[in-house]
Design an enzyme around this catalytic site. Structure first.
Site, PDB file in Angstrom:
ATOM      1  N   CYS A 148     -10.809 -45.330  17.289  1.00  0.00           N
ATOM      2  CA  CYS A 148      -9.774 -45.604  16.380  1.00  0.00           C
ATOM      3  C   CYS A 148      -9.628 -47.080  16.687  1.00  0.00           C
ATOM      4  CB  CYS A 148      -8.513 -44.796  16.572  1.00  0.00           C
ATOM      5  SG  CYS A 148      -9.016 -43.155  15.798  1.00  0.00           S
ATOM      6  N   CYS A 186     -10.219 -37.427  23.736  1.00  0.00           N
ATOM      7  CA  CYS A 186      -9.587 -37.349  22.463  1.00  0.00           C
ATOM      8  C   CYS A 186      -8.879 -35.845  22.342  1.00  0.00           C
ATOM      9  CB  CYS A 186     -10.201 -37.704  21.203  1.00  0.00           C
ATOM     10  SG  CYS A 186     -11.476 -36.300  20.712  1.00  0.00           S
ATOM     11  N   CYS A 214      -1.096 -37.477  18.518  1.00  0.00           N
ATOM     12  CA  CYS A 214      -1.575 -38.166  17.377  1.00  0.00           C
ATOM     13  C   CYS A 214      -2.960 -37.724  17.406  1.00  0.00           C
ATOM     14  CB  CYS A 214      -1.624 -39.857  17.749  1.00  0.00           C
ATOM     15  SG  CYS A 214      -2.531 -40.541  16.416  1.00  0.00           S
ATOM     16  N   CYS A 215      -3.970 -37.623  18.546  1.00  0.00           N
ATOM     17  CA  CYS A 215      -5.013 -37.071  18.440  1.00  0.00           C
ATOM     18  C   CYS A 215      -5.109 -35.491  18.094  1.00  0.00           C
ATOM     19  CB  CYS A 215      -5.773 -37.194  19.907  1.00  0.00           C
ATOM     20  SG  CYS A 215      -6.514 -38.758  20.263  1.00  0.00           S
ATOM     21  N   CYS A 275      -6.644 -47.976  19.239  1.00  0.00           N
ATOM     22  CA  CYS A 275      -6.821 -47.402  20.694  1.00  0.00           C
ATOM     23  C   CYS A 275      -7.936 -47.869  21.110  1.00  0.00           C
ATOM     24  CB  CYS A 275      -6.738 -45.934  20.754  1.00  0.00           C
ATOM     25  SG  CYS A 275      -5.131 -45.185  20.033  1.00  0.00           S
TER      26      CYS A 275
HETATM   27  S1  SF4 Z   1      -7.670 -42.487  19.148  1.00  0.00           S
HETATM   28 FE1  SF4 Z   1      -5.590 -43.456  18.823  1.00  0.00          FE
HETATM   29  S2  SF4 Z   1      -5.136 -43.486  16.662  1.00  0.00           S
HETATM   30 FE2  SF4 Z   1      -6.936 -42.333  16.817  1.00  0.00          FE
HETATM   31  S3  SF4 Z   1      -6.364 -40.130  16.820  1.00  0.00           S
HETATM   32 FE3  SF4 Z   1      -6.229 -40.742  18.846  1.00  0.00          FE
HETATM   33  S4  SF4 Z   1      -4.260 -41.591  19.613  1.00  0.00           S
HETATM   34 FE4  SF4 Z   1      -4.246 -41.302  17.266  1.00  0.00          FE
END
Ligand code: SF4
Length: 240
Positions: free
Chosen positions: A206, A232, A125-126, A209
């Protein structure tokens, strides 16, 4: 302040060791002034999350040149308070070039259509929402400024003020600053606080998280809580 002559820094040949030898005795705003006005003039950007400590660095950069590009990683998962804070700081400091860096819509459609990738694979996701969007934008610059500090994580304990990175140089002007230093600067300049700090959020990323931090907990313990993830990904593997 020290205004040494600029080094020759073509994009691909910028040499962190050379810069350290020439400017390694500078930090904070002194280092920023040389990098923004001299060494990387018109070729440097600040990358900011508009998190809890971002105002310190943004104020320094704005005081040197408020038209410095600020790359704001808007992952699509940020708190509404963070978006509001970006507008508050932009107005307060007269920032004229805040660029919201967003994930690619087709990649989101293909890899995170329901927006729940973070529940299955936070690294992926990051990568989708932060690393790739920044990689696409940062190629237009020879250097970028980060707000990382040594005290934040074990991985950052040896952070240099000037780092080599593929294609760019990273400038970490606050690397040696501790939390007390940051608080003193914030107080001296009456910097606006991120709206969530008063609500117990100390390090803010985010929304899915990030959680509040309890009394006595490490201030970054609210990031990716319950996992061993501390970064991240945009800074992993690039330190020299
Ligand atoms: S901090 Fe969490 S929601 Fe944001 S990009 Fe990374 S995994 Fe995704």
């Amino acid at each position: 302040m020290n205004m040494a002559a600029p080094v020759n820094t073509d994009t691909d040949t910028a040499d962190a060791a050379t810069l350290i030898a020439q400017y390694g005795d500078l930090q904070g705003k002194d280092l920023l002034e040389v990098m923004i006005r001299d060494v990387f003039k018109d070729r440097i950007a600040l990358v900011s999350s508009f998190g809890s400590e971002s105002a310190v660095l943004i104020e320094m950069v704005a005081d040197i040149d408020p038209s410095t590009p600020i790359l704001f990683l808007n992952t699509g998962k940020l708190f509404g308070e963070t978006l509001r804070y970006s507008r508050i700081l932009g107005e307060r400091f007269g920032l004229t070039d805040i660029r919201a860096i967003k994930p690619d819509a087709s990649e989101i459609e293909a890899e995170d259509k329901n927006g729940l990738l973070w529940t299955r694979d936070q690294d992926a996701c990051c990568d989708l929402r932060k690393t790739r969007p920044l990689d696409r934008e940062i190629v237009g610059f020879d250097a970028w400024i980060t707000g990382r500090k040594r005290f934040q994580t074990d991985a950052r304990a040896d952070l240099d003020l000037i780092e080599g990175a593929p294609g760019q140089i990273k400038i970490n002007p606050l690397a040696n600053h501790g939390m007390e230093d940051l608080q003193a600067i914030a107080k001296a300049h009456d910097l606006p606080k991120h709206p969530l700090v008063a609500d117990g959020y100390l390090s803010i990323g985010c929304m899915p998280c990030t959680r509040r931090v309890e009394e006595g907990e490490d201030y970054r313990s609210g990031r990716w809580a319950g996992t061993d993830k501390t970064e991240c990904g945009i800074h992993i593997g690039e330190n020299i």
